[in-house]
Design a protein around this motif. Sequence first.
Motif, short mmCIF file in Angstrom:
data_model
loop_
_atom_site.label_atom_id
_atom_site.label_comp_id
_atom_site.label_asym_id
_atom_site.label_seq_id
_atom_site.Cartn_x
_atom_site.Cartn_y
_atom_site.Cartn_z
N TYR A 100 8.88 -1.76 4.47
CA TYR A 100 9.63 -1.95 3.23
C TYR A 100 9.78 -3.44 2.90
N GLY A 113 6.56 -5.05 2.02
CA GLY A 113 6.21 -4.76 0.63
C GLY A 113 6.95 -5.67 -0.34
N ASP A 125 5.45 -8.39 -3.00
CA ASP A 125 5.87 -8.43 -4.41
C ASP A 125 6.27 -9.85 -4.83
N THR A 164 1.78 -0.69 -5.74
CA THR A 164 2.63 -1.31 -4.71
C THR A 164 3.26 -0.27 -3.80
N ASP A 165 3.77 0.82 -4.39
CA ASP A 165 4.38 1.89 -3.59
C ASP A 165 3.37 2.45 -2.60
N LYS A 207 2.84 -0.03 0.30
CA LYS A 207 3.97 0.02 1.24
C LYS A 207 3.84 1.25 2.15
N LEU A 208 3.51 2.38 1.52
CA LEU A 208 3.35 3.62 2.29
C LEU A 208 2.19 3.51 3.26
N ASP A 225 15.05 6.50 -5.23
CA ASP A 225 14.43 5.41 -4.48
C ASP A 225 13.75 5.91 -3.21
N ILE A 280 11.36 8.01 -0.53
CA ILE A 280 9.92 8.24 -0.45
C ILE A 280 9.53 9.64 -0.93
N ILE A 317 8.38 10.40 -4.61
CA ILE A 317 7.07 9.99 -5.14
C ILE A 317 6.41 11.18 -5.83
N ASN A 340 4.37 7.49 -10.16
CA ASN A 340 3.67 6.64 -9.20
C ASN A 340 2.16 6.74 -9.38
N ALA A 391 -0.58 6.21 -4.31
CA ALA A 391 0.69 6.43 -3.59
C ALA A 391 0.88 7.90 -3.26
#
Length: 273
Positions: free
Chosen positions: A35, A38, A42, A54-55, A58-59, A131, A133, A136, A141, A145
């Motif tokens: 997190y 990520g 950013d 971006t998501d 991060k994943l 917010d 996960i 998603i 998204n 992602a």
Amino acid sequence: MKEQKRLQFKDLRFKYLLAAIAPMIISVIIGLISYFSGLFIDIILDGTFLSGITDGLKLLLRCILLYIVFLIWYKKLSDKNVSGAEKEVKTLLTRNILIFILTGLLMGFFLKAAGCFILYLLPKQSDSFCDHIMAINVYDNSVFAVIVFVVFLSFIEEIIFRCITINYLEKFFTPLADGKKVYMIANILSALIFALYQLSFIHGIIAFATGFFCGFFAKKTDDLLTAVIVRFSCSLAMSFVPTSASSYPMICSVTMALSLILFVVSTIYLNKK
């Protein structure tokens, strides 16, 4: 001598309990690392270059770290549990794979709709829900992602919670009950640990139900692949239910009712096999 053996046995059970909880703690730490990594990306790239994916990145970083740690752990655990006798070929999964996929899809639709309905009743949970996960989806998204969430994260989390965690919990409770009861206790506690791992009230409820039934189906077929297939299907269904559905409680209620009825029917069918 007997007292020494008893103390050694207690010490071993304590180690099993720690080994069962450790994956959750390690996973949370990895989640925090990915997190903040990520966020750092950013800031460095001003959030423009990677806009839309971006998501997913991060994943993906989270999945890579989880795979590095837990595939090695899983391999060592598998090597210790291998017996000389060749395992009997399981046919329940192969004969009913479409039913398992359908069951996972129904479970996903029901749980995500239920989560949205709870969000409608508890709007203060909105930030935590949106917010998270599990929120998603294909509407908010990137496809990247969603693919990482449905395929890569689902697979490694099943190894962590439906294999490694349950394995150590079974060893911990083995002296206290017989085989079926031991697995049931281990499965419930593993699902609870999976729920705590979410660090979110609504998603904790969703995760507990997901974990319990994935563990149930894995035990039914004696194959971790079943849990993976059901989880894939469940995550895929969840990704097609937008979080904005919480604004339409009637649609959520109908979705919950229909998917729950069909899920119960398919589960009863599979349980009789």
